[in-house]
Structures are given as structure tokens and as C-alpha cells.
Design a protein around this motif. Structure first.
Motif, mmCIF file in Angstrom:
data_model
loop_
_atom_site.group_PDB
_atom_site.id
_atom_site.type_symbol
_atom_site.label_atom_id
_atom_site.label_comp_id
_atom_site.label_asym_id
_atom_site.label_seq_id
_atom_site.Cartn_x
_atom_site.Cartn_y
_atom_site.Cartn_z
ATOM 1 N N PHE A 1 0.831 -1.201 0.000
ATOM 2 C CA PHE A 1 0.000 0.000 0.000
ATOM 3 C C PHE A 1 0.869 1.256 0.000
ATOM 4 N N PHE A 2 1.902 1.270 0.868
ATOM 5 C CA PHE A 2 2.770 2.443 0.952
ATOM 6 C C PHE A 2 3.584 2.623 -0.334
ATOM 7 N N ASN A 3 3.959 1.511 -0.940
ATOM 8 C CA ASN A 3 4.694 1.614 -2.199
ATOM 9 C C ASN A 3 3.812 2.142 -3.312
ATOM 10 N N PHE A 4 2.548 1.807 -3.245
ATOM 11 C CA PHE A 4 1.606 2.368 -4.211
ATOM 12 C C PHE A 4 1.502 3.876 -3.993
ATOM 13 N N LEU A 5 1.549 4.294 -2.714
ATOM 14 C CA LEU A 5 1.554 5.726 -2.402
ATOM 15 C C LEU A 5 2.810 6.387 -2.974
ATOM 16 N N VAL A 6 3.950 5.692 -2.862
ATOM 17 C CA VAL A 6 5.199 6.226 -3.420
ATOM 18 C C VAL A 6 5.073 6.366 -4.934
ATOM 19 N N PHE A 7 4.431 5.384 -5.563
ATOM 20 C CA PHE A 7 4.183 5.444 -7.006
ATOM 21 C C PHE A 7 3.380 6.694 -7.348
ATOM 22 N N LEU A 8 2.335 6.957 -6.542
ATOM 23 C CA LEU A 8 1.519 8.158 -6.750
ATOM 24 C C LEU A 8 2.327 9.419 -6.438
ATOM 25 N N CYS A 9 3.239 9.303 -5.443
ATOM 26 C CA CYS A 9 4.099 10.442 -5.105
ATOM 27 C C CYS A 9 4.994 10.816 -6.284
ATOM 28 N N GLY A 10 5.426 9.798 -7.031
ATOM 29 C CA GLY A 10 6.232 10.068 -8.217
ATOM 30 C C GLY A 10 5.469 10.920 -9.211
ATOM 31 N N ILE A 11 4.174 10.587 -9.376
ATOM 32 C CA ILE A 11 3.327 11.380 -10.260
ATOM 33 C C ILE A 11 3.153 12.786 -9.685
ATOM 34 N N ALA A 12 2.980 12.855 -8.346
ATOM 35 C CA ALA A 12 2.792 14.152 -7.676
ATOM 36 C C ALA A 12 4.026 15.037 -7.820
ATOM 37 N N LEU A 13 5.211 14.433 -7.914
ATOM 38 C CA LEU A 13 6.440 15.205 -8.130
ATOM 39 C C LEU A 13 6.577 15.632 -9.591
ATOM 40 N N LEU A 14 6.163 14.749 -10.488
ATOM 41 C CA LEU A 14 6.294 15.034 -11.917
ATOM 42 C C LEU A 14 5.457 16.231 -12.336
ATOM 43 N N VAL A 15 4.205 16.294 -11.853
ATOM 44 C CA VAL A 15 3.272 17.330 -12.305
ATOM 45 C C VAL A 15 3.785 18.743 -12.005
ATOM 46 N N PRO A 16 4.066 19.085 -10.694
ATOM 47 C CA PRO A 16 4.584 20.440 -10.440
ATOM 48 C C PRO A 16 5.956 20.672 -11.053
ATOM 49 N N GLY A 17 6.749 19.588 -11.167
ATOM 50 C CA GLY A 17 8.066 19.726 -11.782
ATOM 51 C C GLY A 17 7.957 20.137 -13.234
ATOM 52 N N ILE A 18 7.077 19.472 -13.977
ATOM 53 C CA ILE A 18 6.884 19.797 -15.392
ATOM 54 C C ILE A 18 6.308 21.201 -15.553
ATOM 55 N N ILE A 19 5.324 21.527 -14.687
ATOM 56 C CA ILE A 19 4.727 22.872 -14.735
ATOM 57 C C ILE A 19 5.800 23.932 -14.494
ATOM 58 N N SER A 20 6.665 23.681 -13.500
ATOM 59 C CA SER A 20 7.727 24.642 -13.169
ATOM 60 C C SER A 20 8.719 24.800 -14.309
ATOM 61 N N VAL A 21 9.092 23.673 -14.929
ATOM 62 C CA VAL A 21 10.042 23.727 -16.051
ATOM 63 C C VAL A 21 9.448 24.537 -17.197
ATOM 64 N N ILE A 22 8.153 24.321 -17.481
ATOM 65 C CA ILE A 22 7.492 25.051 -18.567
ATOM 66 C C ILE A 22 7.418 26.540 -18.240
ATOM 67 N N GLN A 23 7.022 26.872 -16.997
ATOM 68 C CA GLN A 23 6.892 28.272 -16.585
ATOM 69 C C GLN A 23 8.242 28.985 -16.647
ATOM 70 N N PHE A 24 9.285 28.349 -16.107
ATOM 71 C CA PHE A 24 10.610 28.959 -16.135
ATOM 72 C C PHE A 24 11.149 29.019 -17.554
ATOM 73 N N GLY A 25 10.734 28.041 -18.382
ATOM 74 C CA GLY A 25 11.180 28.032 -19.769
ATOM 75 C C GLY A 25 10.725 29.265 -20.516
ATOM 76 N N GLU A 26 9.541 29.792 -20.158
ATOM 77 C CA GLU A 26 9.022 30.991 -20.808
ATOM 78 C C GLU A 26 9.813 32.237 -20.402
ATOM 79 N N ALA A 27 10.552 32.134 -19.283
ATOM 80 C CA ALA A 27 11.284 33.304 -18.796
ATOM 81 C C ALA A 27 12.781 33.023 -18.669
ATOM 82 N N THR A 28 13.273 32.050 -19.445
ATOM 83 C CA THR A 28 14.679 31.629 -19.351
ATOM 84 C C THR A 28 15.658 32.790 -19.519
ATOM 85 N N TYR A 29 15.367 33.683 -20.444
ATOM 86 C CA TYR A 29 16.276 34.799 -20.739
ATOM 87 C C TYR A 29 16.445 35.723 -19.535
#
Length: 219
Positions: free
Chosen positions: A14-42
Motif C-alpha cells: 500500500f505504501f509503495n503504491f503511495l510512493v508510485f503516486l508520489c512520483g506522479i505528484a512530483l512530476l506534475v509540479p516539476g513539469i509545470i515549473s520547467v514550462i513556466q521557467f522556460g518561458e522566462a529563461t532569458y
């Protein structure tokens, strides 16, 4: 395997399934942050987008490790569980480091306004491919501290798309781009730091259960 060990096994799954979901939870804000910062890279210093890139990569790793942790718990493979536990410990340490780094740099805005000011001062009305235009259009801001930074004609990107842009326009973006980027960095840093540390706490529980299960398998 006795009842207690069996209970630990399914709790660990059960806890490992939570870790699996945590991986998704890390990916989502990470991707959003990369995209947002990408627009202001300069305009944004590299130190601000490094945590976003690392947290995205870590999210993918956590997702994969969580999946193999589930497999190890079901198969009751002691060697696999020990390897998994070691990987989770390393991941927790990295997450804590990312969380602390994100909180430390959330209010460190040195240098952000400098490049924006240079772009505003050197702005050429009607010029093509000007970074400040993309920044203003994407983040709905104008100038360094506001529209007053432009002494002449206001860029069309200082107003909502398709509207005539003047100082009296109701569609004028009144917030400066420096403040907008500072708010974005603070919000994303809080999000990344909070999620990284929160998930680290869940993974500590997983480490304890992994050790218990590995011990019961050995016995």
C-alpha cells in the motif's frame, strides 16, 4: 509467513503504491515549473530552474522505484527489498535537500530586474523576436515595475491580445514583470519544497516497513 509479517507485506504494498503516486505528484509540479521557467529563461537566473528540473527527474525515478517496490513486496524477494530500501533512502535525502534549497532561494531575487530593465530600455517598437514581448504576453505584465517604465509608445504585449494598447486602456497590464516573476518563483518554490519534504515523510514510513518486511523474510 505469519499473520504479522503478512500484514506488513500488504501495508508495504500500500505504501509503495503511495510512493508510485508520489512520483506522479512530483512530476506534475516539476513539469509545470520547467514550462513556466522556460518561458522566462532569458530573464531568470539558472539557479531558479535547477530545482524544477531535478524534481521532475526525481519524480520519474520515484515512480519507477515505487513500481518495483510493489513488485518486491508481492514477490517477497528479500534482496529486491533491500535494494529498494537503499534507493528510497537516497531519494529521501535528495528530496530533503531539494526542499531546503527551494525554501532558501524562494526570496532570493538578485539579478531578476536587471535583464528586464535592459530589455525595456532597449525596446524597439515593432521589432521582431524581442524576449520582453514574450515575457509580457505570457505573464500578463508590463515593464520592470509597471507601464510607466516605457517612456514612449507602449508595446502591444502590455495589453490583452487584440486590443489597442495605451496608458488609458482598460486592458492594460498594470503589474511589473519583476514582481510577477518574483511571485511565480516564490509560489513554485513553496510548492516544490512542500511536496518534496511531504513525500519524504511518506517515504520514511516506507523505509521502516521495508526493513520490517526484509527482516521477516530473512527469518
Amino acid at each position: 509467513m505469519n499473520c504479522a509479517a503478512s500484514t506488513v507485506k500488504y501495508l508495504l504494498f500500500f505504501f509503495n503504491f503511495l510512493v508510485f503516486l508520489c512520483g506522479i505528484a512530483l512530476l506534475v509540479p516539476g513539469i509545470i515549473s520547467v514550462i513556466q521557467f522556460g518561458e522566462a529563461t532569458y530573464f531568470v537566473d539558472g539557479k531558479f530552474n535547477v530545482p524544477a528540473i531535478v524534481i521532475t527527474t526525481l519524480g520519474a525515478i520515484v515512480l519507477i522505484v515505487g513500481f518495483f517496490g510493489c513488485c518486491g513486496a508481492i514477490k517477497e524477494n528479500s534482496c529486491m527489498m533491500k535494494t529498494y530500501t537503499a534507493l528510497v533512502i537516497i531519494i529521501v535525502l535528495i528530496e530533503v535537500a531539494i526542499g531546503i534549497t527551494a525554501f532558501v532561494f524562494r526570496d532570493d531575487f538578485d539579478g531578476i530586474g536587471t535583464k528586464i530593465e535592459e530589455a525595456v530600455n532597449n525596446y524597439i517598437p515593432g521589432g521582431a523576436d524581442q524576449p520582453i514581448d514574450e515575457l509580457q504576453k505570457t505573464f500578463e505584465c508590463c515593464g520592470v515595475n509597471g507601464p510607466a517604465d516605457y517612456l514612449g509608445q507602449l508595446p502591444a504585449t502590455c495589453c490583452s491580445e487584440g486590443s489597442a494598447c495605451t496608458a488609458s486602456s482598460q486592458y492594460l497590464f498594470t503589474m511589473g514583470c519583476k514582481q510577477r516573476l518574483e511571485e511565480l518563483i516564490s509560489a513554485l518554490s513553496d510548492l516544490i519544497g512542500g511536496i518534496a519534504i511531504g513525500i519524504g515523510v511518506v517515504e520514511v514510513a516506507v523505509i521502516i516497513l521495508s526493513c520490517c518486511l526484509s527482516g521477516s523474510m530473512k527469518n
